[in-house]
Design an enzyme around this catalytic site. Structure first.
Site, short mmCIF file in Angstrom:
data_model
loop_
_atom_site.label_atom_id
_atom_site.label_comp_id
_atom_site.label_asym_id
_atom_site.label_seq_id
_atom_site.Cartn_x
_atom_site.Cartn_y
_atom_site.Cartn_z
N ARG A 233 0.84 -1.19 0.00
CA ARG A 233 0.00 0.00 0.00
C ARG A 233 0.88 1.25 0.00
O ARG A 233 1.96 1.27 0.59
CB ARG A 233 -0.94 0.01 1.23
CG ARG A 233 -2.13 -0.93 1.07
CD ARG A 233 -3.06 -0.43 -0.03
NE ARG A 233 -4.22 -1.26 -0.26
CZ ARG A 233 -4.33 -2.16 -1.23
NH1 ARG A 233 -3.30 -2.40 -2.03
NH2 ARG A 233 -5.44 -2.84 -1.41
N GLU A 262 -2.35 8.07 -6.63
CA GLU A 262 -2.30 7.31 -7.87
C GLU A 262 -3.32 7.86 -8.85
O GLU A 262 -4.48 8.06 -8.49
CB GLU A 262 -2.57 5.83 -7.60
CG GLU A 262 -1.50 5.18 -6.75
CD GLU A 262 -1.73 3.68 -6.52
OE1 GLU A 262 -2.68 3.13 -7.12
OE2 GLU A 262 -0.96 3.07 -5.75
N HIS A 281 0.88 0.02 -9.88
CA HIS A 281 -0.07 -0.74 -9.06
C HIS A 281 -0.59 -1.94 -9.85
O HIS A 281 -1.80 -2.22 -9.87
CB HIS A 281 -1.23 0.15 -8.61
CG HIS A 281 -1.92 -0.39 -7.38
ND1 HIS A 281 -2.60 0.42 -6.49
CD2 HIS A 281 -2.05 -1.64 -6.90
CE1 HIS A 281 -3.12 -0.31 -5.52
NE2 HIS A 281 -2.79 -1.58 -5.76
#
Length: 320
Positions: A233, A262, A281
């Protein structure tokens, strides 16, 4: 006919599973708060990916009975609000374990082999780095991997590197799953891991306890020859502190798949770091895992709407 809202599209296998069971699907809507509030108003079930679902969105779902996370982490869902509203939250915790573990191992090997730096120098037609490699690269076999967080993914990473690469593993996790292996050691303090590991990989959820756990003080405790990997994370490390650690040579390198913001801001200092690998990601994304995440989310929705106990329940509604 129950209606399932899927704001961000999922693999066909998940949608087919729901259609075969008679559900009406609405797929692909804007994920800003006001649009979500409008679209969720008549939905019985909701499958979510990475957009945020705060209390106001969940409250707008007056018919909403289940929110299924496409993947593992649920920090983008207001769990307290969902529980108060009687909404069951499910996830897909076994859907992408291997994908993330494989990706993590790939990053470890890329850092150990200096591939980011070598690729950059070679593309600039600078062949001088070849002569520097023997003094800068040490083989991964026999080196120590520190795993922070020893759930399903951390455990699989350990199995892959111990059995496949001949690495030693040190684990820090107060809730570590038991595992016996001659190459594995469990420590009861993060500092002990940081001081010994040549690579540190993080596999913890986003919680108040893990937020910013890797700041400048943690990087200072790592070996100068060590590398930091995060496929967990984006809020478990401090971006500015990591940049400082790389710029000042406190650690040798790093690889990141997740960020606090993000997409990553174009102005981020992370882009300036030569000894840093960056991805989007996507550690959890493979053909197999995206199919499994879609299917397991669909299973969670169907179980709840049919009145069955969900296989992968996140919140406990029995006390409410």
């Amino acid at each position: 006919m129950d209606k399932i809202l899927i704001p961000q599209d999922i693999a066909e296998v998940g949608k087919a599973y729901l259609r075969e069971r008679g559900y009406e699907l609405k797929v692909g809507v804007p994920v800003d708060i006001e649009s979500l509030k409008r679209e969720v108003a008549d939905a019985d079930g909701l499958i979510v990916r990475n957009a945020r679902y705060p209390r106001e969105v969940l409250e707008a779902g007056t018919k909403l009975k289940v929110v299924a996370r496409h993947g593992t982490g649920v920090d983008n869902i207001d769990l307290e609000a969902a529980t108060e509203l009687g909404i069951q939250v499910t996830n897909a915790p076994v859907s992408n374990i291997n994908a993330v573990a494989e990706y993590t191992v790939a990053l470890i090997m890329a850092l150990g082999c200096h591939l980011r730096v070598v690729d950059g120098r070679t593309r600039r037609k600078d062949w001088s780095y070849r002569d520097k490699m023997p003094s800068r690269r040490r083989e991964i076999k026999g080196s120590v991997l520190g795993i922070v967080g020893f759930g399903r993914i951390g455990r699989m990473v350990a199995e892959k590197v111990m059995n496949g690469l001949g690495m030693q593993v040190i684990v820090y996790d107060p809730r570590a799953m038991p595992m016996e292996h001659p190459r594995l050691t469990v420590v009861d303090a993060l500092d002990a891991l940081l001081e010994q590991a040549g690579f540190v990989t993080v596999h913890v959820p986003s919680t108040p306890e893990t937020k910013d756990m890797f700041g400048l003080e943690a990087f200072k405790k790592m070996k100068r020859s060590a590398c930091f990997i995060n496929c967990a994370r984006g809020d478990v490390y401090v971006e500015a502190d990591l940049c400082q650690a790389l710029e000042e040579g406190l650690i040798q390198g790093a690889a990141l798949d997740v960020y606090r913001e993000e997409p990553l801001s174009p102005e981020s200092r992370l882009f300036e770091q030569e000894n840093l690998l960056l991805s989007q990601h996507n550690a959890s994304l493979s053909k197999e895992s995206t199919d499994d995440m879609a299917l397991h989310a669909a299973i969670g929705v169907d179980e709840v709407l049919r009145g069955e106990p969900p296989t992968w329940a996140v919140n406990d509604l029995t006390a409410h």
